[in-house]
Design an enzyme around this catalytic site. Sequence first.
Site, short mmCIF file in Angstrom:
data_model
loop_
_atom_site.label_atom_id
_atom_site.label_comp_id
_atom_site.label_asym_id
_atom_site.label_seq_id
_atom_site.Cartn_x
_atom_site.Cartn_y
_atom_site.Cartn_z
N ILE A 125 0.83 -1.19 0.00
CA ILE A 125 0.00 0.00 0.00
C ILE A 125 0.87 1.25 0.00
O ILE A 125 1.84 1.35 0.75
CB ILE A 125 -0.89 0.02 1.24
N CYS A 126 0.49 2.18 -0.83
CA CYS A 126 1.22 3.44 -0.89
C CYS A 126 0.45 4.47 -0.07
O CYS A 126 -0.44 5.14 -0.58
CB CYS A 126 1.33 3.86 -2.36
N LEU A 127 0.80 4.56 1.20
CA LEU A 127 0.06 5.46 2.09
C LEU A 127 1.05 6.21 2.97
O LEU A 127 1.96 5.62 3.53
CB LEU A 127 -0.87 4.60 2.96
#
Lengths: 190, 588
Positions: A125-127
Amino acid sequence: MSTPARKRLMRDFKRLQQDPPAGISGAPHDNNIMLWNAVIFGPDDTPWDGGEATVVVLGTAVAEGGELPPKASPLLEVVRLMPASRLGGTFKLTLQFTEDYPNKPPTVRFVSRMFHPNIYADGSICLDILQNQWSPIYDVAAILTSIQSLLCDPNPNSPANSEAARMFSENKREYNRKVREIVEQSWTAD
Amino acid sequence: MDSEDDMHDANDLESVDDDFYSGDTAMGNDEGDDFDFVDNESDDSEDITYHRQQQNYTILSEADIRLRQEEDISRVSTVLSISRSSACILLRHYQWSVSRVNEEWFADEEHVRKVVGLLEKLVEVQNPRELTCGICFENYPRDRMTSAICGHPFCGTCWRGYVGTSIRDGPGCLMLRCPDPSCGAAVGQDMIDLLASHEDKEEYSRYLLRSYIEDNRKTKWCPAPGCEFAIEYVIGSGNYDICCNCSYGFCWNCTEEAHRPVDCDTVAKWILKNSDESENMNWILANSKPCPKCKRPIEKNQGCMHITCTTPCKFEFCWLCLGPWSEHGERIGGFNACNRYEAAKQEGAYDESERRREMAKKSLERYTHYYERWATNQSSRQKALSDLHSVQNEKLEKLSVRQRQPESQLKFMIEAWLQIVECRRVLKWTYAYGYYLPEHEHAKRQFFEYVQGEAESGLERLHQCAEKELQVYLDAETPMKDFDDFRTKLAGLTSVTRNYFENLVRALEAGLKDVGSSNSEATCSKTSSSKSLGTKGKGGKSKATGNNSRLAGGPSHSLDESNLWFCHHCTYANPKSAKACQMCEHRR
């Protein structure tokens, strides 16, 4: 042998059980508190929540809240009693913690197949709060809640899945269709 | 760039070993942040010949840096009436410029406080006896909890972990804020000292010291490996040459090795080119031909013209014309002659790839010419540096004993070697300059090669004399009578070479505008020996090329090279017909 990380993880778990945010659940493995499984339900009123589900019993369609035929199975009873028979997407994740927790974020990854501009093909996840904007104040509930809100609020400017990002910006209908597709897939996946 | 500066620059060498700056640099006046120049007292024992009149940079040791940093923090802390820790945070944010901090602060204090995280303490309303740590969610009595100015409480263990992680992550720890993501309160050194472990505190303090140099635009670390000094430089004084206490010379602008008189752009291009893959490509293009069938590049290393490409291609062809071998035979003129090739060439049916090969070859040869010389001078300089050190450390003493002369009389040796080291450096970079000189500028090119040739041959004479002739005197068992002659000769050569190089530097810095008239007197009178103007790779052009500033003393006009020869002894330009020099009567 309780390190600060483990103590804190116990607390997180307790908190999650006592006061669970809506649509989120999670628990550590039996023998390893550093590895958690979690499930996120798609947020309501979004393409992620799956829409209505029709329950078929023995070839007879049963309307929501309607009368069950005699000798129905107990599972169906539960389904009937749920206020709204909406079966949203149920997306599974794993969270891997280290002894640096809570000073370092866990590695979070989706197990279910996802189609989202900020989720890589392998489930990473790109968070921001999972990387440079991490704070030791965030706990498991906070992480999972952020991810849940990311689902219907993507950031196409930092695309992890370029196709999804493009579709989201250019062709919403197609994007929603694909989302519903993976929502349905999430029911059948093990 | 006036001539005074040129004088200094050609004498950069002298500062190589001087102890101008000891550990305690003259702090002088504390007016503002800029130090215009530092009055340097050169050590008498090291006082060679020229005295640097103005320095535009200061060398700082670690102690100096700390001292300055403490002073700046104190100043800001006093003027703004804030704690030292807050002053430190402010300064770091504004790149350690005290003036900028004052400016910004007095313009809009609130904005600055917000940006930097120096919130003002809020009045505390409640005073509960127990608090919950925001990180571990345990409850502790009030006095065991600490918080930044914002009041968010965390327990000691959690703080230690938080601060420790941040410090271990790198210099970002200097901008540490409260763990609460919604709060931007800064965590400064005072809190670090309170909360962090001993090693972490030291690490933090090291980062702070480094930040004083790295975040400040006026200072840089000396790029020499292993050197701990920093340089503060006053921008605007033009000359970018810095010589550190560790005797490494570098250019402030690009932090490459000192490269006057060539400019930073050229140097950057040259260095890039040396490491560039494109030269390999050029080599392949120039020295290989593509197989006519599979197009892979083939290098012919020996043998006849019958080439068989490697598997899987296995095509057989003639190297010369790239035609299939089956079409070759006696009627084509035998295997080695390849009429077809001649015919093709005569018809002008030159292949596009053939043309590219030719061009690549030329370009490669040209580059190789300059690179070889650049690299040779570089290694020559390294050797000269080590020779200089050995002279200083052992040979001087040995010579003093052997020749029964006091060491103070032997300073000319050191001078000579310093000059050699510096001249090799300049000469090296002139080759990079020459490579980038546009080919069509013939007049400039001739002038450049002429001045370079003069300088180079002078240097070779000097270098040879210092290297080989010295050995004779070192090995001598008894003092030799002609040692004084040797001293005169070496000193003379040193001086002559210095002049040649000054001319070179001046010419290059003036952009080769043909200002060579000032050199004639110096060269003629000081040359003590008239060895032939030997050339290294100049192609013997030093006699025939160049402007005739010696003759006319004015603007050059191109002479017909083939009609003149230059006398070895007095350099007069004689017509070709003359068998002996018309000026000094030496035979040609």
